[in-house]
Design a protein around this motif. Structure first.
Motif: not given
Length: 422
Positions: A69-83, A85-90, A110-118
């Protein structure tokens, strides 16, 4: 065979997609001796039981049950608000683009769709390693984005539409979860019908089996002597769960019937407020059930509810359905006629159907099953028989056979290219 998957959610995350991907990867290693790498994001839940191998600037590497498992760095904000989710995805996407180039020479990407642009990050890796690229759709965008209650943007929708059209048209294979989803991808995203393959989600039919109603779970929550109507899984935006609460309000005079929400999600707080405002005493909210306790939790239900918001048929396929089938319980499907869940319900005669968003119709179906134990028994047996056709081992084998086919074709293509260069 070395298969590389791209998806933000993976073990120990408890999202449906993350759990299904974890099961797929571990089964490919265990049953088919594949080498598997997952380019995932940082888990939103604390990591448990992993072995940390290395830690770098943009990603860390760990192992779990034979999967790298390669863990790409990213934010881990709450998913309850759009901002959040957007930050986590991008942030995950940008890091995954770089991390994917560090995967050790995969044979299949193989790509899945979390996030939709992955899928774009996976496509770049596939191009880099001259490997076949598979796009596995769990949800279809931008249609699913329209569910967001805190963000609407025509620009974002146009971008997502362009990205998904690009991915379907550049993938060597496109995997969908059902016939309606396949049609959405072909007609709405330009997928080549010859490259679209249906592989439904699944349940572990050995881990989830029909069990007795009276068990430690029902005893602990006082449910053993109640008629339990259960919604289990993500309490999210796609399911029109306000309808379930409204149906419970219509059933409040039937004191032996209790509606149970098991799990968590973005809609849970507002549903709890709705229950409180209606002063309903026949609705309960229980926390997420760990996988090892799922069989007992499912056995607590006399019937289940599977609901999908109107307009979502084929864009989302509720994965919870397959666990319900494995548990051998009937259910009420509140969804459009063309949805995969209604198609399965009618094909196997394992539940009743109601129009989406129609609380009186849902309540009527619940009462019909409540009053007819023989119907519940028959539909439960049909459900279990249907589950065996959606068993995890069968689903994993379909993935493996597809990967074999693509690896073989890719090998011939590479040899042909070498001869042409000579």
């Amino acid at each position: 065979m070395h298969v590389a998957f791209f998806n933000r959610s993976y073990y120990p995350d408890t999202t449906a997609t993350g759990q299904l991907l974890t099961e797929l990867c571990e089964a490919l290693v265990r049953n088919y001796n594949c080498r598997v790498t997952v380019v995932a994001g940082a888990p939103l839940n604390p990591s448990i039981g992993t072995t940390r191998l290395s830690k770098g600037l943009l990603f860390s590497q760990e192992a779990h049950d034979g999967v790298a498992v390669l863990r790409a760095r990213g934010t881990r904000y709450s998913k309850r608000r759009f901002i959040g989710r957007f930050s986590n995805y991008v942030s995950y996407f940008l890091s995954a683009c770089w991390t994917g180039l560090s995967v050790d020479n995969p044979d299949i990407v193989v790509a899945l769709t979390d996030p939709p642009i992955i899928g774009l990050a996976a496509w770049l890796a596939a191009k880099r390693f001259r490997a076949p690229f598979v796009m596995s759709y769990r949800d279809i965008f931008p249609e699913v984005v329209r569910l967001l209650e805190d963000f609407q943007s025509p620009l974002v929708e146009r971008i997502l539409q362009s990205v998904n059209c690009f991915l379907t048209q550049h993938a060597d294979r496109v995997i969908s979860l059902g016939s309606t989803m396949s049609r959405r991808l072909i007609e709405g995203k330009g997928a080549d019908p010859q490259r679209v393959l249906i592989i439904p989600d699944w349940a572990d039919c050995q881990g989830i089996t029909p069990g007795p109603k009276r068990n430690p779970f029902t005893e602990a929550h006082g449910l053993a002597d109640r008629f339990v109507v259960m919604h289990s899984g993500n309490i999210g935006l796609s399911q029109a769960l306000e309808t379930v609460v409204d149906a419970a309000a219509l059933l409040r005079e039937h004191r032996e019937i209790v509606v149970i929400f098991v799990g968590d999600g973005a809609k849970k707080p507002s549903l709890q407020q709705r229950v409180e405002s209606l002063r309903l005493t026949n609705v309960m909210f229980l926390p997420y059930t760990p996988k090892q306790e799922l069989a007992q939790s499912f056995a607590a239900a006399d019937l289940f509810l599977v609901s999908l918001r109107e307009g979502m048929a084929g864009y989302i396929v509720p994965s919870k359905l397959y666990g319900i089938l494995a548990a051998g319980r009937p259910y009420v499907a509140s969804a459009e006629e063309e949805s995969e869940v209604v198609q399965i319900t009618r094909r196997y005669e394992c539940g009743l159907t109601a129009p989406p968003g129609n609380a009186p119709a849902m309540a009527a179906c619940i009462l019909e099953l409540y009053r007819d134990p023989e119907m519940r028994r028959r539909m439960g047996e049909n459900a279990r028989a249907a589950a065996l056709e959606f068993d995890r081992n069968a689903g994993v084998e379909k993935y493996y056979r597809l990967f074999q086919e693509l690896e073989l074709a890719s090998g011939y293509s590479k040899k042909a290219g070498s001869r042409e260069k000579r």
